[in-house]
Design a protein around this motif. Sequence first.
Motif, PDB file in Angstrom:
ATOM      1  N   MET A 211     108.549  21.583  14.112  1.00 23.04           N
ATOM      2  CA  MET A 211     107.998  20.382  15.124  1.00 23.04           C
ATOM      3  C   MET A 211     106.554  20.120  14.830  1.00 23.04           C
ATOM      4  SD  MET A 211     105.863  19.815  17.857  1.00 23.04           S
ATOM      5  CE  MET A 211     105.782  21.516  18.643  1.00 23.04           C
ATOM      6  N   THR A 212     106.248  18.718  14.508  1.00 17.78           N
ATOM      7  CA  THR A 212     104.907  18.372  14.110  1.00 17.78           C
ATOM      8  C   THR A 212     104.205  17.627  15.403  1.00 17.78           C
ATOM      9  OG1 THR A 212     105.685  16.834  12.827  1.00 17.78           O
ATOM     10  CG2 THR A 212     105.220  18.695  11.456  1.00 17.78           C
TER      11      THR A 212
ATOM     12  N   ALA B 266     124.043  20.644  29.403  1.00 16.59           N
ATOM     13  CA  ALA B 266     123.306  19.873  28.581  1.00 16.59           C
ATOM     14  C   ALA B 266     123.658  20.008  26.834  1.00 16.59           C
ATOM     15  CB  ALA B 266     121.653  19.949  28.683  1.00 16.59           C
ATOM     16  N   SER B 267     123.674  19.278  26.316  1.00 14.24           N
ATOM     17  CA  SER B 267     123.855  19.620  24.698  1.00 14.24           C
ATOM     18  C   SER B 267     122.554  19.879  24.267  1.00 14.24           C
ATOM     19  CB  SER B 267     124.279  18.057  23.997  1.00 14.24           C
ATOM     20  OG  SER B 267     123.361  17.251  24.125  1.00 14.24           O
ATOM     21  N   VAL B 268     122.302  21.066  23.513  1.00  9.33           N
ATOM     22  CA  VAL B 268     120.872  21.243  23.064  1.00  9.33           C
ATOM     23  C   VAL B 268     120.902  21.509  21.657  1.00  9.33           C
ATOM     24  CG1 VAL B 268     119.430  23.238  23.075  1.00  9.33           C
ATOM     25  CG2 VAL B 268     120.972  22.703  25.139  1.00  9.33           C
ATOM     26  N   ILE B 269     119.748  21.067  20.955  1.00  7.72           N
ATOM     27  CA  ILE B 269     119.215  21.222  19.649  1.00  7.72           C
ATOM     28  C   ILE B 269     118.099  22.126  19.844  1.00  7.72           C
ATOM     29  CG2 ILE B 269     118.335  20.189  17.562  1.00  7.72           C
ATOM     30  CD1 ILE B 269     119.961  17.931  17.755  1.00  7.72           C
ATOM     31  N   LEU B 270     118.094  23.176  19.066  1.00  7.59           N
ATOM     32  CA  LEU B 270     117.045  24.180  18.957  1.00  7.59           C
ATOM     33  C   LEU B 270     116.389  24.124  17.490  1.00  7.59           C
ATOM     34  CD1 LEU B 270     115.482  26.614  19.809  1.00  7.59           C
ATOM     35  CD2 LEU B 270     117.387  27.900  19.372  1.00  7.59           C
ATOM     36  N   VAL B 271     115.032  23.751  17.320  1.00 13.80           N
ATOM     37  CA  VAL B 271     114.479  23.587  16.180  1.00 13.80           C
ATOM     38  C   VAL B 271     113.714  24.678  15.812  1.00 13.80           C
ATOM     39  CG1 VAL B 271     114.740  21.290  16.071  1.00 13.80           C
ATOM     40  CG2 VAL B 271     112.474  22.213  16.862  1.00 13.80           C
ATOM     41  N   GLU B 272     113.795  25.549  14.691  1.00 11.72           N
ATOM     42  CA  GLU B 272     112.830  26.687  14.267  1.00 11.72           C
ATOM     43  C   GLU B 272     112.203  26.346  12.857  1.00 11.72           C
ATOM     44  OE1 GLU B 272     111.828  29.892  15.509  1.00 11.72           O
ATOM     45  OE2 GLU B 272     111.150  29.819  13.650  1.00 11.72           O
ATOM     46  N   ALA B 273     110.926  26.664  12.925  1.00 18.22           N
ATOM     47  CA  ALA B 273     110.084  26.479  11.625  1.00 18.22           C
ATOM     48  C   ALA B 273     110.380  27.264  10.445  1.00 18.22           C
ATOM     49  CB  ALA B 273     108.629  26.704  12.272  1.00 18.22           C
ATOM     50  N   GLN B 274     110.960  28.472  10.971  1.00 21.22           N
ATOM     51  CA  GLN B 274     111.150  29.428   9.925  1.00 21.22           C
ATOM     52  C   GLN B 274     112.537  29.381   9.366  1.00 21.22           C
ATOM     53  OE1 GLN B 274     108.985  31.693   8.641  1.00 21.22           O
ATOM     54  NE2 GLN B 274     107.455  31.218   9.999  1.00 21.22           N
ATOM     55  N   PRO B 275     112.515  30.086   8.248  1.00 22.24           N
ATOM     56  CA  PRO B 275     114.070  30.330   7.897  1.00 22.24           C
ATOM     57  C   PRO B 275     115.010  31.006   8.282  1.00 22.24           C
ATOM     58  CG  PRO B 275     112.712  31.166   6.037  1.00 22.24           C
ATOM     59  CD  PRO B 275     111.950  30.663   7.213  1.00 22.24           C
ATOM     60  N   HIS B 276     114.495  31.842   9.684  1.00 16.41           N
ATOM     61  CA  HIS B 276     115.116  32.738  10.342  1.00 16.41           C
ATOM     62  C   HIS B 276     114.872  32.457  11.677  1.00 16.41           C
ATOM     63  CE1 HIS B 276     111.878  34.862   8.182  1.00 16.41           C
ATOM     64  NE2 HIS B 276     111.528  34.561   9.726  1.00 16.41           N
ATOM     65  N   THR B 277     115.531  33.033  12.767  1.00 16.17           N
ATOM     66  CA  THR B 277     115.505  33.025  14.013  1.00 16.17           C
ATOM     67  C   THR B 277     114.585  34.050  14.509  1.00 16.17           C
ATOM     68  OG1 THR B 277     117.566  34.009  14.582  1.00 16.17           O
ATOM     69  CG2 THR B 277     117.583  31.580  14.495  1.00 16.17           C
ATOM     70  N   GLY B 278     114.176  34.158  15.971  1.00 16.04           N
ATOM     71  CA  GLY B 278     113.703  35.167  16.830  1.00 16.04           C
ATOM     72  C   GLY B 278     112.409  35.471  16.956  1.00 16.04           C
ATOM     73  N   GLY B 279     111.517  34.780  16.112  1.00 15.76           N
ATOM     74  CA  GLY B 279     110.109  35.046  16.346  1.00 15.76           C
ATOM     75  C   GLY B 279     109.492  36.400  16.634  1.00 15.76           C
TER      76      GLY B 279
ATOM     77  N   VAL C 297     108.346  11.717  27.906  1.00 12.85           N
ATOM     78  CA  VAL C 297     108.689  12.293  26.712  1.00 12.85           C
ATOM     79  C   VAL C 297     109.905  12.030  26.045  1.00 12.85           C
ATOM     80  CG1 VAL C 297     108.794  14.467  25.351  1.00 12.85           C
ATOM     81  CG2 VAL C 297     106.841  14.115  26.919  1.00 12.85           C
ATOM     82  N   LEU C 298     110.097  11.478  24.869  1.00 15.27           N
ATOM     83  CA  LEU C 298     111.266  10.951  24.337  1.00 15.27           C
ATOM     84  C   LEU C 298     111.900  11.743  23.261  1.00 15.27           C
ATOM     85  CD1 LEU C 298     109.585   7.382  23.676  1.00 15.27           C
ATOM     86  CD2 LEU C 298     111.282   8.055  25.467  1.00 15.27           C
ATOM     87  N   GLY C 299     111.032  12.823  22.610  1.00 18.80           N
ATOM     88  CA  GLY C 299     111.641  13.642  21.497  1.00 18.80           C
ATOM     89  C   GLY C 299     110.501  14.192  20.618  1.00 18.80           C
ATOM     90  N   ILE C 300     110.773  14.594  19.572  1.00 21.19           N
ATOM     91  CA  ILE C 300     109.877  14.997  18.763  1.00 21.19           C
ATOM     92  C   ILE C 300     109.925  14.761  17.198  1.00 21.19           C
ATOM     93  CG2 ILE C 300     109.547  17.214  20.087  1.00 21.19           C
ATOM     94  CD1 ILE C 300     111.543  18.697  17.965  1.00 21.19           C
ATOM     95  N   ALA C 301     108.772  14.644  16.392  1.00 18.56           N
ATOM     96  CA  ALA C 301     108.821  15.029  15.015  1.00 18.56           C
ATOM     97  C   ALA C 301     109.050  16.311  14.280  1.00 18.56           C
ATOM     98  CB  ALA C 301     107.692  13.830  14.619  1.00 18.56           C
ATOM     99  N   VAL C 302     109.844  16.456  13.523  1.00 19.57           N
ATOM    100  CA  VAL C 302     109.898  17.685  12.657  1.00 19.57           C
ATOM    101  C   VAL C 302     109.843  17.340  11.347  1.00 19.57           C
ATOM    102  CG1 VAL C 302     111.950  19.438  12.222  1.00 19.57           C
ATOM    103  CG2 VAL C 302     111.690  18.340  14.473  1.00 19.57           C
ATOM    104  N   ASP C 303     108.916  18.280  10.778  1.00 19.43           N
ATOM    105  CA  ASP C 303     109.074  18.475   9.379  1.00 19.43           C
ATOM    106  C   ASP C 303     110.161  19.405   8.695  1.00 19.43           C
ATOM    107  OD1 ASP C 303     108.071  18.031   6.587  1.00 19.43           O
ATOM    108  OD2 ASP C 303     107.462  20.171   6.704  1.00 19.43           O
TER     109      ASP C 303
END
Length: 603
Positions: free
Chosen positions: A230-231, A68-81, A243-249
């Motif tokens: 993601m909002t 699958a192609s993948v988009i990973l969205v992250e709220a922070q300016p950095h990864t890892g949580g 489910v179709l997708g997400i809204a992101v701020d």
Amino acid sequence: MTIGRRKLLLGGGGVAATLATGAYASPNTAALEALRPPPKWNREADVVVVGSGASGFPASIAAREAGASVILVEAQPHTGGHGTCSGGNVPLGGGTSRQKKYGIEDSPDLVFRDLTDWSVVETNGFPDYRYNDPEVIRAFADNSPVVFEWLVAHGVVFVDKAPDTLGGSAVGNSVPRENHAAVMNWPMVQTGKPADPSEQATMSSGNGLIRPLEAAAQKAGVEVLLEHKMTAIYRQTARSGRVLGIAVDHKGTTVAIRARKAVIIATGGHTTNVNFRRMFDPRLTEEYCGVAGMPWSEQDASGELAAMAIGASLWGLYNQTGEFGDTITKPAQIGCQYGYRNLHWEPGSPVFDRAGATGLHVDDWQDVILVNMVGKRFYDETAEQYTSNNYDVVKNYKADSYLNAKNMPYNPRNFINAALAGVGDGKSGGGPIWAIFDADAAGREKWDVKPPHVDTKRGFFFSADTLAELARKIQMKYQRLPMPPDALEATVARYNGFVDAGEDAEFGKPKPLHKIATPPFYAAWATPVLHDTRSGVRINGSCQVIDMDGDVIPRLYCCGETAGGFSQHGLARATCQGYIAGKNAAAETETASSTGSRKGGKS
Ligand SMILES: Cc1cc2nc3c(=O)[nH]c(=O)nc-3n(C[C@H](O)[C@H](O)[C@H](O)COP(=O)(O)OP(=O)(O)OC[C@H]3O[C@@H](n4cnc5c(N)ncnc54)[C@H](O)[C@@H]3O)c2cc1C
């Protein structure tokens, strides 16, 4: 989707105005919009993963490697949580190559039996595993050994030693299962630099888990979008269809991202969302602001809220309020906002300006007294937080036996409850807890009571030449009542009397040792720290999200701390469920029925 449309949907300018300034909207309002499909998609991929932590990276890699192609969205300016801030102790068992190497006999069936054993209780009587969902645990048990080898194959180096119990909470009584991700030469988020070379292969750290996974995700071709929060989740209709997708701020602009196959929520839980966490425990008011893992990342319930807005159910809610494990902890660093015992922010950290101070590590609680907002002691300062089950904690263990509970020596472990009890003014929450000590104590502990060790700027540390002056100085955001100077003076005088008498007549502290008498005097923030999320969105064994009718919400998956039904401290369930969710999401087809299967079952 544009801001204009968003404003219309919200029926006012409140959240839209917040977005326009670039700040995040409150997840409680923004995510509870059940969004219709947008007129135009800005981006698309087969699988869209929300959150780049301990479950999000495995989900992304597993989905990508399944084609699958993948988009990973992250709220922070950095990864890892939280995964990257963590101790890197990963309780994956069930017969891993590491367990075999050290002669530990384990199996998926044994993992399953351990984590569903009704009879295991803590010393305060609270059961560890009774409210786990067997379907969720079965999936974890079966995939545990697989995921251990999968992590190794994706670059994670585990410290070469026998699995043990270090850092584990609710990992089963039968055999040791904790593996430790070696930090290697990855820069640590806590310090901003790699560990000393002599410790790189032996020091356990979440950096050693997450950074190799991040590199594997990059290599596999996962597209990572930072500062994309993601909002909301788009579904065909608010309560039906797929489910179709997400809204992101993204910096004040709403981006609509289509998921051709599925969306995976891996947002890490809810402990920083005050109103959400108070549904589980009304005592957890605003002053519990030192959540472990902050300020690197938040657990603001945006995943739960977005899923609930399109009909998702929550699950296993006892696991959040049961008095065991690390959901609420005693701080080990005082005088700073973030006092979690296994996380020290150092000045080189990229988030040190937000962390504020490293804190003073308490070696001996005999060196301080703890008082509440109105200057009164509330418990034996040397007492500890709740416990939890691990290998061999229940002696003479026999699975599912009534004897397990009978063999546990009773100990109520009420330190946290006393700290959260409040000051008798009819308000929820325990209010700030302050560690009071004097110059002699600072000397004994070798504390340097200046910034950057303490946070004087934001009111987490105060000093004065007299106790009365100290009490008057304690003014900060969460100190909603002034501390009466005479109350603090009386508390210290009484405690000093206990030192003379060799006995704490009030709270039974074992032989109080040190008077508080030598100026200057200090007050350091020592309020309990919130940590684990152990309840969340209802999932089935495939990590598909289940709605309030017991049906699968087609094309929506959830994993890690945002998922419910599984009470265990962190990384094993997060990585394992991420792996399961990623594989299953990638296996979805675009032509599948919009009503989906009914794997969740009615309840
Ligand atoms: C200090 C500390 C030590 C720990 N030590 C251990 C340990 O030794 N062993 C163990 O088993 N567990 C440990 N844990 C727990 C473990 O780290 C977590 O359980 C685990 O990281 C949870 O994985 P997750 O993917 O659910 O969440 P996370 O790893 O926190 O990842 C969630 C990610 O989602 C992002 N996100 C949130 N909302 C949104 C949104 N709306 N849009 C986009 N992105 C979003 C967050 O910014 C974050 O990056 C520790 C935790 C901490 C804080």
